[in-house]
Scaffold this active site. Structure first.
Site, PDB file in Angstrom:
ATOM      1  N   LYS A  51     -71.245 -16.453 -52.438  1.00  0.00           N
ATOM      2  CA  LYS A  51     -71.154 -16.459 -50.967  1.00  0.00           C
ATOM      3  C   LYS A  51     -71.757 -15.187 -50.383  1.00  0.00           C
ATOM      4  O   LYS A  51     -72.570 -15.223 -49.462  1.00  0.00           O
ATOM      5  CB  LYS A  51     -69.684 -16.595 -50.514  1.00  0.00           C
ATOM      6  N   ARG A  92     -59.818 -20.004 -45.442  1.00  0.00           N
ATOM      7  CA  ARG A  92     -59.404 -20.209 -46.834  1.00  0.00           C
ATOM      8  C   ARG A  92     -58.148 -21.057 -46.946  1.00  0.00           C
ATOM      9  O   ARG A  92     -57.701 -21.340 -48.042  1.00  0.00           O
ATOM     10  CB  ARG A  92     -59.092 -18.843 -47.455  1.00  0.00           C
ATOM     11  N   ARG A 123     -70.154  -8.569 -62.476  1.00  0.00           N
ATOM     12  CA  ARG A 123     -70.489  -8.100 -61.124  1.00  0.00           C
ATOM     13  C   ARG A 123     -70.280  -6.593 -60.986  1.00  0.00           C
ATOM     14  O   ARG A 123     -69.297  -6.028 -61.434  1.00  0.00           O
ATOM     15  CB  ARG A 123     -69.642  -8.807 -60.073  1.00  0.00           C
ATOM     16  N   ARG A 133     -64.945  -4.265 -58.964  1.00  0.00           N
ATOM     17  CA  ARG A 133     -63.842  -4.429 -58.014  1.00  0.00           C
ATOM     18  C   ARG A 133     -62.533  -4.557 -58.786  1.00  0.00           C
ATOM     19  O   ARG A 133     -62.497  -5.181 -59.827  1.00  0.00           O
ATOM     20  CB  ARG A 133     -64.077  -5.698 -57.182  1.00  0.00           C
ATOM     21  N   ARG A 191     -57.116 -15.887 -58.853  1.00  0.00           N
ATOM     22  CA  ARG A 191     -57.945 -16.188 -57.667  1.00  0.00           C
ATOM     23  C   ARG A 191     -58.482 -17.620 -57.750  1.00  0.00           C
ATOM     24  O   ARG A 191     -58.550 -18.324 -56.751  1.00  0.00           O
ATOM     25  CB  ARG A 191     -59.095 -15.182 -57.540  1.00  0.00           C
TER      26      ARG A 191
HETATM   27  P1  AP5 Z   1     -71.064 -12.881 -55.037  1.00  0.00           P
HETATM   28  O1  AP5 Z   1     -72.194 -13.167 -54.114  1.00  0.00           O
HETATM   29  O2  AP5 Z   1     -70.445 -11.539 -54.978  1.00  0.00           O
HETATM   30  O3  AP5 Z   1     -69.950 -14.035 -54.928  1.00  0.00           O
HETATM   31  P2  AP5 Z   1     -68.831 -14.285 -53.826  1.00  0.00           P
HETATM   32  O4  AP5 Z   1     -68.710 -15.769 -53.673  1.00  0.00           O
HETATM   33  O5  AP5 Z   1     -69.057 -13.471 -52.632  1.00  0.00           O
HETATM   34  O6  AP5 Z   1     -67.578 -13.769 -54.659  1.00  0.00           O
HETATM   35  P3  AP5 Z   1     -66.291 -12.969 -54.166  1.00  0.00           P
HETATM   36  O7  AP5 Z   1     -65.570 -12.555 -55.427  1.00  0.00           O
HETATM   37  O8  AP5 Z   1     -66.648 -11.898 -53.201  1.00  0.00           O
HETATM   38  O9  AP5 Z   1     -65.498 -14.106 -53.460  1.00  0.00           O
HETATM   39  P4  AP5 Z   1     -64.026 -14.107 -53.098  1.00  0.00           P
HETATM   40  O10 AP5 Z   1     -63.986 -15.244 -52.186  1.00  0.00           O
HETATM   41  O11 AP5 Z   1     -63.092 -14.189 -54.255  1.00  0.00           O
HETATM   42  O12 AP5 Z   1     -63.764 -12.630 -52.558  1.00  0.00           O
HETATM   43  P5  AP5 Z   1     -63.591 -12.051 -51.095  1.00  0.00           P
HETATM   44  O13 AP5 Z   1     -64.191 -10.720 -51.088  1.00  0.00           O
HETATM   45  O14 AP5 Z   1     -63.986 -13.029 -50.088  1.00  0.00           O
HETATM   46  O15 AP5 Z   1     -71.595 -13.180 -56.527  1.00  0.00           O
HETATM   47  C1  AP5 Z   1     -70.772 -12.924 -57.662  1.00  0.00           C
HETATM   48  C2  AP5 Z   1     -71.622 -12.339 -58.807  1.00  0.00           C
HETATM   49  O16 AP5 Z   1     -72.544 -13.344 -59.255  1.00  0.00           O
HETATM   50  C3  AP5 Z   1     -72.495 -11.129 -58.416  1.00  0.00           C
HETATM   51  O17 AP5 Z   1     -72.555 -10.245 -59.491  1.00  0.00           O
HETATM   52  C4  AP5 Z   1     -73.885 -11.730 -58.115  1.00  0.00           C
HETATM   53  O18 AP5 Z   1     -74.922 -10.824 -58.367  1.00  0.00           O
HETATM   54  C5  AP5 Z   1     -73.903 -12.929 -59.087  1.00  0.00           C
HETATM   55  N1  AP5 Z   1     -74.617 -14.074 -58.548  1.00  0.00           N
HETATM   56  C6  AP5 Z   1     -74.618 -14.540 -57.248  1.00  0.00           C
HETATM   57  N2  AP5 Z   1     -75.369 -15.649 -57.147  1.00  0.00           N
HETATM   58  C7  AP5 Z   1     -75.836 -15.912 -58.402  1.00  0.00           C
HETATM   59  C8  AP5 Z   1     -76.658 -16.933 -58.960  1.00  0.00           C
HETATM   60  N3  AP5 Z   1     -77.144 -17.914 -58.191  1.00  0.00           N
HETATM   61  N4  AP5 Z   1     -76.939 -16.896 -60.288  1.00  0.00           N
HETATM   62  C9  AP5 Z   1     -76.444 -15.887 -61.082  1.00  0.00           C
HETATM   63  N5  AP5 Z   1     -75.661 -14.890 -60.621  1.00  0.00           N
HETATM   64  C10 AP5 Z   1     -75.358 -14.910 -59.283  1.00  0.00           C
HETATM   65  O19 AP5 Z   1     -61.993 -11.923 -51.021  1.00  0.00           O
HETATM   66  C11 AP5 Z   1     -61.295 -10.994 -51.805  1.00  0.00           C
HETATM   67  C12 AP5 Z   1     -59.801 -11.133 -51.541  1.00  0.00           C
HETATM   68  O20 AP5 Z   1     -59.521 -10.808 -50.162  1.00  0.00           O
HETATM   69  C13 AP5 Z   1     -59.202 -12.526 -51.743  1.00  0.00           C
HETATM   70  O21 AP5 Z   1     -58.864 -12.773 -53.097  1.00  0.00           O
HETATM   71  C14 AP5 Z   1     -57.978 -12.456 -50.836  1.00  0.00           C
HETATM   72  O22 AP5 Z   1     -56.928 -11.747 -51.442  1.00  0.00           O
HETATM   73  C15 AP5 Z   1     -58.487 -11.650 -49.640  1.00  0.00           C
HETATM   74  N6  AP5 Z   1     -59.030 -12.500 -48.570  1.00  0.00           N
HETATM   75  C16 AP5 Z   1     -60.322 -12.516 -48.121  1.00  0.00           C
HETATM   76  N7  AP5 Z   1     -60.484 -13.422 -47.162  1.00  0.00           N
HETATM   77  C17 AP5 Z   1     -59.276 -14.013 -46.982  1.00  0.00           C
HETATM   78  C18 AP5 Z   1     -58.808 -15.056 -46.146  1.00  0.00           C
HETATM   79  N8  AP5 Z   1     -59.630 -15.696 -45.296  1.00  0.00           N
HETATM   80  N9  AP5 Z   1     -57.503 -15.406 -46.226  1.00  0.00           N
HETATM   81  C19 AP5 Z   1     -56.661 -14.780 -47.076  1.00  0.00           C
HETATM   82  N10 AP5 Z   1     -57.039 -13.790 -47.908  1.00  0.00           N
HETATM   83  C20 AP5 Z   1     -58.351 -13.411 -47.873  1.00  0.00           C
HETATM   84 MG    MG Z   2     -68.045 -11.864 -51.697  1.00  0.00          MG
END
Ligand code: AP5
Ligand code: MG
Length: 240
Positions: free
Chosen positions: A43, A118, A155, A188, A199
């Site tokens: 994402k 979410r 990552r 992270r 997660r």
């Molecule tokens: P990356 O692009 O970083 O993936 P991502 O989907 O952004 O992953 P996140 O871990 O950030 O998602 P998340 O939803 O768990 O975390 P968030 O920060 O939103 O890619 C991942 C890796 O793969 C990278 O190394 C990249 O280089 C590689 N990659 C990407 N595309 C690729 C491809 N096509 N091929 C190969 N490799 C690839 O949330 C964190 C925490 O915050 C949550 O757990 C929760 O506790 C809280 N939170 C956030 N939002 C909310 C909400 N709305 N409600 C409640 N809690 C929330």
């Molecule tokens: Mg992310």
């Protein structure tokens, strides 16, 4: 004389607006794009590109929480224990933070949401908040769980600018340094294997139902997220 001038000005403004609207030049419709997908599905990676392509601000609730945690703000302190345990932060905290963010002037024409909504409650709250004329697009990145684990394990995130690399799939040019800003790359805290497992469980239980929610509305577009980042980006572009 003064009254006549005021009258003329109002008349001109009304005529001008009527012409403006008639010619299809009325205010552009705001466009809100939701990127839906499991943790590590790409994402953040795709949001950076789409944000440039669409000229819309990239709003990641995860990044906003991490910013608050690094500043040790009251919101950051409250969110920390949930995030580090792989749980969702309570809806009330998320909604307040998000709604404050989208009030900023840069979001008037729309925005790109990464990691929000979410839960069904968040999706419903968003729907209530958006002006009825808003164009809403939901893009789902489809990636199976076994690939997620591999992606998250490798990552590397920049502590300074939030840019994301991967040890194998997107390695930095200089070891442990961000290509974008030269900041130090770290893992992270919520990317440890046992937290990732939680997660993913939480994703399937609380977020996956949104796929159905938006499918029923006919606004969900699914993209195969297992391809290379360039290919995924092209597929996303084709859906917009
Ligand atoms: P990356 O692009 O970083 O993936 P991502 O989907 O952004 O992953 P996140 O871990 O950030 O998602 P998340 O939803 O768990 O975390 P968030 O920060 O939103 O890619 C991942 C890796 O793969 C990278 O190394 C990249 O280089 C590689 N990659 C990407 N595309 C690729 C491809 N096509 N091929 C190969 N490799 C690839 O949330 C964190 C925490 O915050 C949550 O757990 C929760 O506790 C809280 N939170 C956030 N939002 C909310 C909400 N709305 N409600 C409640 N809690 C929330
Ligand atoms: Mg992310």
């Amino acid at each position: 004389m003064q009254l006549l001038l005021i009258g003329l000005c109002i008349g001109a403004a009304v005529c001008g607006y009527a012409l403006y609207a008639q010619n299809g030049l009325s205010k552009p419709i705001p466009h809100v794009v939701i990127l839906l997908g499991p943790p590590g599905s790409g994402k953040g990676t795709q949001a950076v590109r789409l944000s440039k392509e669409l000229a819309l601000p990239h709003i990641s609730t995860g990044d906003l929480f991490r910013e608050n945690m690094s500043q040790n703000s009251p919101l950051g302190q409250e969110a920390k224990s949930y995030i580090e345990a792989g749980k969702l932060v309570p809806d009330s905290l998320v909604l307040k933070m998000l709604f404050d963010r989208v009030k900023r002037p840069d979001s008037l024409q729309g925005y790109l949401l990464d990691g929000f909504p979410r839960t069904l409650a968040q999706a419903e709250a968003l729907e209530q908040m958006l002006p009825p004329s808003t164009k809403l697009t939901v893009l789902e990145l489809d990636v199976p769980d076994h690939l997620i684990v591999e992606r998250i394990a490798g990552r590397l995130s920049c502590a300074q600018c939030g840019n994301v690399h991967h040890r194998l799939f997107s390695p930095p040019s200089i070891a442990d340094r961000c290509d974008k800003c030269g900041g130090v790359l770290t893992q992270r805290r919520d990317d440890q294997a046992h937290v990732v497992e939680e997660r993913l469980r939480v994703y399937h239980e609380q977020t996956k139902p949104l796929v159905d929610f938006y499918s029923k509305k006919g606004i969900l577009q699914r993209v195969d997220g297992t391809k290379s980042p360039d290919e995924v980006f092209r597929s996303l572009q084709s859906k917009l």
